[in-house]
Design a protein around this motif. Structure first.
Motif, PDB file in Angstrom:
ATOM      1  N   TYR A 172      24.542 -16.845 -49.876  1.00  0.00           N
ATOM      2  CA  TYR A 172      24.944 -18.156 -50.373  1.00  0.00           C
ATOM      3  C   TYR A 172      24.366 -18.365 -51.771  1.00  0.00           C
ATOM      4  N   ASP A 173      25.193 -18.874 -52.667  1.00  0.00           N
ATOM      5  CA  ASP A 173      24.763 -19.053 -54.052  1.00  0.00           C
ATOM      6  C   ASP A 173      23.888 -20.297 -54.187  1.00  0.00           C
ATOM      7  N   SER A 174      22.719 -20.193 -53.588  1.00  0.00           N
ATOM      8  CA  SER A 174      21.707 -21.244 -53.663  1.00  0.00           C
ATOM      9  C   SER A 174      20.378 -20.568 -53.937  1.00  0.00           C
ATOM     10  N   GLU A 175      19.834 -20.807 -55.104  1.00  0.00           N
ATOM     11  CA  GLU A 175      18.594 -20.119 -55.462  1.00  0.00           C
ATOM     12  C   GLU A 175      17.460 -20.451 -54.503  1.00  0.00           C
ATOM     13  N   ARG A 176      17.377 -21.693 -54.081  1.00  0.00           N
ATOM     14  CA  ARG A 176      16.283 -22.081 -53.194  1.00  0.00           C
ATOM     15  C   ARG A 176      16.420 -21.428 -51.822  1.00  0.00           C
ATOM     16  N   ASP A 177      17.611 -21.506 -51.237  1.00  0.00           N
ATOM     17  CA  ASP A 177      17.750 -21.000 -49.875  1.00  0.00           C
ATOM     18  C   ASP A 177      17.821 -19.483 -49.818  1.00  0.00           C
ATOM     19  N   SER A 178      18.299 -18.849 -50.858  1.00  0.00           N
ATOM     20  CA  SER A 178      18.277 -17.387 -50.876  1.00  0.00           C
ATOM     21  C   SER A 178      16.840 -16.876 -50.995  1.00  0.00           C
ATOM     22  N   LEU A 179      16.065 -17.500 -51.873  1.00  0.00           N
ATOM     23  CA  LEU A 179      14.644 -17.128 -51.961  1.00  0.00           C
ATOM     24  C   LEU A 179      13.914 -17.519 -50.692  1.00  0.00           C
ATOM     25  N   MET A 180      14.290 -18.654 -50.083  1.00  0.00           N
ATOM     26  CA  MET A 180      13.696 -19.063 -48.813  1.00  0.00           C
ATOM     27  C   MET A 180      13.848 -17.969 -47.768  1.00  0.00           C
ATOM     28  N   MET A 181      15.070 -17.440 -47.664  1.00  0.00           N
ATOM     29  CA  MET A 181      15.353 -16.393 -46.687  1.00  0.00           C
ATOM     30  C   MET A 181      14.403 -15.213 -46.875  1.00  0.00           C
ATOM     31  N   ALA A 182      14.241 -14.796 -48.112  1.00  0.00           N
ATOM     32  CA  ALA A 182      13.380 -13.655 -48.395  1.00  0.00           C
ATOM     33  C   ALA A 182      11.913 -13.972 -48.141  1.00  0.00           C
ATOM     34  N   LEU A 183      11.485 -15.159 -48.556  1.00  0.00           N
ATOM     35  CA  LEU A 183      10.089 -15.545 -48.360  1.00  0.00           C
ATOM     36  C   LEU A 183       9.746 -15.637 -46.878  1.00  0.00           C
ATOM     37  N   LYS A 184      10.641 -16.202 -46.089  1.00  0.00           N
ATOM     38  CA  LYS A 184      10.386 -16.327 -44.657  1.00  0.00           C
ATOM     39  C   LYS A 184      10.368 -14.956 -43.978  1.00  0.00           C
ATOM     40  N   TYR A 185      11.217 -14.056 -44.411  1.00  0.00           N
ATOM     41  CA  TYR A 185      11.190 -12.696 -43.864  1.00  0.00           C
ATOM     42  C   TYR A 185       9.842 -12.034 -44.147  1.00  0.00           C
ATOM     43  N   LEU A 186       9.290 -12.313 -45.328  1.00  0.00           N
ATOM     44  CA  LEU A 186       8.027 -11.701 -45.737  1.00  0.00           C
ATOM     45  C   LEU A 186       6.807 -12.409 -45.156  1.00  0.00           C
ATOM     46  N   GLY A 187       7.028 -13.533 -44.486  1.00  0.00           N
ATOM     47  CA  GLY A 187       5.919 -14.253 -43.864  1.00  0.00           C
ATOM     48  C   GLY A 187       5.247 -15.267 -44.762  1.00  0.00           C
ATOM     49  N   TYR A 188       5.916 -15.655 -45.849  1.00  0.00           N
ATOM     50  CA  TYR A 188       5.341 -16.615 -46.793  1.00  0.00           C
ATOM     51  C   TYR A 188       5.974 -17.997 -46.615  1.00  0.00           C
ATOM     52  N   SER A 189       5.288 -18.996 -47.152  1.00  0.00           N
ATOM     53  CA  SER A 189       5.851 -20.338 -47.179  1.00  0.00           C
ATOM     54  C   SER A 189       6.998 -20.387 -48.180  1.00  0.00           C
ATOM     55  N   MET A 190       8.058 -21.097 -47.845  1.00  0.00           N
ATOM     56  CA  MET A 190       9.157 -21.245 -48.793  1.00  0.00           C
ATOM     57  C   MET A 190       8.776 -22.208 -49.911  1.00  0.00           C
ATOM     58  N   ASN A 191       7.622 -22.869 -49.792  1.00  0.00           N
ATOM     59  CA  ASN A 191       7.127 -23.763 -50.835  1.00  0.00           C
ATOM     60  C   ASN A 191       6.063 -23.110 -51.718  1.00  0.00           C
ATOM     61  N   THR A 192       5.916 -21.807 -51.617  1.00  0.00           N
ATOM     62  CA  THR A 192       4.922 -21.128 -52.428  1.00  0.00           C
ATOM     63  C   THR A 192       5.269 -21.209 -53.915  1.00  0.00           C
ATOM     64  N   ASN A 193       4.238 -21.262 -54.746  1.00  0.00           N
ATOM     65  CA  ASN A 193       4.449 -21.094 -56.184  1.00  0.00           C
ATOM     66  C   ASN A 193       3.662 -19.891 -56.704  1.00  0.00           C
ATOM     67  N   ASP A 194       3.253 -19.049 -55.747  1.00  0.00           N
ATOM     68  CA  ASP A 194       2.529 -17.826 -56.077  1.00  0.00           C
ATOM     69  C   ASP A 194       3.513 -16.810 -56.662  1.00  0.00           C
ATOM     70  N   GLU A 195       3.280 -16.400 -57.897  1.00  0.00           N
ATOM     71  CA  GLU A 195       4.235 -15.527 -58.580  1.00  0.00           C
ATOM     72  C   GLU A 195       4.374 -14.182 -57.883  1.00  0.00           C
ATOM     73  N   ALA A 196       3.290 -13.660 -57.325  1.00  0.00           N
ATOM     74  CA  ALA A 196       3.360 -12.368 -56.640  1.00  0.00           C
ATOM     75  C   ALA A 196       4.246 -12.464 -55.405  1.00  0.00           C
ATOM     76  N   GLU A 197       4.099 -13.550 -54.638  1.00  0.00           N
ATOM     77  CA  GLU A 197       4.931 -13.742 -53.447  1.00  0.00           C
ATOM     78  C   GLU A 197       6.402 -13.951 -53.822  1.00  0.00           C
ATOM     79  N   LEU A 198       6.634 -14.729 -54.855  1.00  0.00           N
ATOM     80  CA  LEU A 198       8.002 -14.953 -55.304  1.00  0.00           C
ATOM     81  C   LEU A 198       8.637 -13.665 -55.826  1.00  0.00           C
ATOM     82  N   ASN A 199       7.859 -12.847 -56.459  1.00  0.00           N
ATOM     83  CA  ASN A 199       8.386 -11.565 -56.937  1.00  0.00           C
ATOM     84  C   ASN A 199       8.687 -10.619 -55.785  1.00  0.00           C
ATOM     85  N   GLU A 200       7.910 -10.688 -54.710  1.00  0.00           N
ATOM     86  CA  GLU A 200       8.234  -9.890 -53.521  1.00  0.00           C
ATOM     87  C   GLU A 200       9.573 -10.330 -52.929  1.00  0.00           C
ATOM     88  N   ALA A 201       9.787 -11.644 -52.925  1.00  0.00           N
ATOM     89  CA  ALA A 201      11.063 -12.163 -52.431  1.00  0.00           C
ATOM     90  C   ALA A 201      12.211 -11.705 -53.327  1.00  0.00           C
TER      91      ALA A 201
END
Length: 360
Positions: A172-201
């Motif tokens: 889905y062309d939604s930056e928040r929910d697409s990154l959410m999907m990846a962050l949740k798969y990786l075990g992170y909060s979808m509200n993270t602002n940690d650049e390393a976690e966001l880059n993993e997503a």
């Protein structure tokens, strides 16, 4: 949230009361106009006309296609009496002093609303600014004739990297929910602002783009999944409810690693011109009559308890449609919060994902 008189009921006595009060309501607001700013195709068929008849006013509705486009107009001073942003955007509007508090003496139907929804309104925990309009979740819509449910249970969002489904998935062309999907798969909060976690997503999504031949789409995913054109897609629960109602082979799954619980709510901008009528609108939208029309027409979950129970219960419009019942007790589910640092990083990463997808 309610009608100031006779709110939230479909009983004949309420109908009679409303009829008796109609001339008073109509006279009070005769000739007045409510300016309403709403996401597109997000309102019941008769809600506006019924409100206009009841109050003798006119409703002018403009539509927006994203929270961000809505924000630009409101921040630039465009005047609306009621707008319907999502949770994180309401938080931003509050932070930037672009909203006015509700007159809670005129919002009288909170007791008609789902307590779970109210409890999840962390962005406005004291309910000073916002009244829920619709709510739901995000999950995976899948074709049960193509997708092994054991894969979903074992892999969660990781199924979007499973080569069995290559060329058969939508993102889905939604930056928040697409990154959410990846962050949740990786075990992170979808509200993270940690650049390393966001880059993993980002790397997760880049792998999906480079190896799975996904189509990145917007609202066309709804009809396409209803017609079974792909095996998997990321979808909002209300749209998923429509897909499941149209195609008995479709299922809806929320991974145990967590997902986005979202709430869209009505708020009054600081520069609203008709605040009194804005409160009437919010109350009316929260009533049984309007909430039922909204939910039946749009397919999203109503915060009105009576409407929710009627539509999801035996003989209801959405009986047996799991996506219409998006709540569950999972501590990994979250509501989006506004974070300027994360917003900028996510926007940049999603742009890179889309560029990569166009080059595959």
């Amino acid at each position: 949230m309610a009608l100031l008189a006779g709110c939230g009921s479909n009983g004949s006595s309420d109908t009679a009361t409303q009829a008796a009060n109609a001339s008073t309501d109509s006279g009070k607001y005769s000739g007045q106009t409510l300016h309403f700013y709403n996401p597109g195709e997000y309102i019941g068929e008769d809600v506006i006309s019924n409100f206009e008849k009841k109050f003798g006013c006119r409703v002018l509705m403009d539509n927006f296609d994203s929270n961000e486009s809505m924000y630009i107009k409101v921040a630039n001073g465009d005047k609306y009496d009621v707008i319907v942003p999502s949770d994180y955007m309401i938080e931003r509007l509050m932070q930037e002093d672009l909203l006015q508090p509700l007159d809670l003496s005129k919002i009288t139907c909170f007791d008609k609303l789902d307590k779970t929804v109210l409890a999840n309104m962390e962005f406005d925990a004291e309910h000073k600014y916002a009244v829920p309009y619709f709510w739901g979740s995000v999950g995976i819509v899948y074709d049960t004739t193509k997708v092994d449910e054991a894969d979903l249970e074992a892999e969660g969002y990781g199924i979007f990297k499973n080569q069995k489904y290559k060329g058969d998935i939508y993102l889905y062309d939604s930056e928040r929910d697409s990154l959410m999907m990846a962050l949740k798969y990786l075990g992170y909060s979808m509200n993270t602002n940690d650049e390393a976690e966001l880059n993993e997503a980002y790397e997760f999504l880049l792998e999906v783009v480079n190896t799975m031949e996904p189509e990145i789409v917007t609202d066309e995913i709804i009809d396409n999944m209803a017609q079974g054109r792909k095996a998997l897609g990321l979808l909002y629960s209300g749209d998923a409810a429509y897909v499941l109602s149209e195609n008995e082979n479709m299922g809806f799954y929320m991974p145990e690693t967590g997902t986005n619980l979202w709430i869209d709510a009505m708020v009054i901008p600081k520069n609203a011109q008709n605040v009194e009528l804005a409160h009437e609108w919010i109350n009316y939208i929260s009533s049984y009559e309007a909430a039922l029309d909204n939910s039946v027409t749009v397919g999203y979950t109503s915060p009105n308890v009576e409407v929710f129970e009627e539509l999801s219960g035996e003989g209801g419009e959405y009986e047996g449609i799991s996506a219409y019942v998006p709540s569950r007790e999972n501590e990994n589910d979250e509501v989006f919060h506004y974070d300027e640092k994360a917003r900028k990083i996510i926007a940049e990463l999603w742009s890179k994902i889309k560029i990569a997808a166009s080059n595959v």
